[in-house]
Design a protein around this motif. Structure first.
Motif: not given
Length: 127
Positions: A16-18, A5-10, A28-32, A23-24
């Motif tokens: 609201l925008s894909l 699991d990875e938790v990030c603040e967004m 954080r890393g290679h999260f796509i 991008q966000e």
């Protein structure tokens, strides 16, 4: 495959925008997202988690808070009054604590900042 699991603040506007969401995540890393991930999928995520999260108020500085309690780095304390005993409470793993009927966030304690390199955590001095 996801093994951890990875938790990030967004920021909520990135939900609201894909493009902003992708991008966000990538920052954080290679999260796509997988191929075919669309705005409809993002809206489903937004609705699912948006309804699950309570409203919280951010603690922007430690010490006395206008709601009548002291915010310390690791706990909060609401002094006793004639109507209620004193209350000592701890933050949860996301940096949220409940005092009375309200929830407060201390971002410095959120697990979204775990694993950052030294000097990258914006709340390093608070810790």
């Amino acid at each position: 495959d996801i093994t951890e699991d990875e938790v990030c603040e967004m920021d909520s506007r990135n939900m609201l925008s894909l493009d902003a969401f992708c991008q966000e995540l990538y920052k954080r890393g290679h999260f796509i997202p997988r191929e075919g991930f669309s705005k409809d999928h993002l809206l489903r995520i937004h609705n699912k988690i948006g309804n699950a999260y309570p409203r919280v108020f951010e603690i922007t500085s430690l010490g006395w808070q206008p709601e009548g309690f002291f915010a310390f780095q690791n706990k909060v304390y609401r002094p006793a009054t004639k109507d209620a005993p004193g209350e000592l409470a701890e933050y949860n793993e996301y940096g949220i604590v409940e005092i009375g009927d309200r929830k407060f966030l201390s971002p410095s304690l959120s697990k979204s900042y775990e694993g950052l390199r030294e000097g990258e955590n914006p709340y390093e001095n608070d810790l």
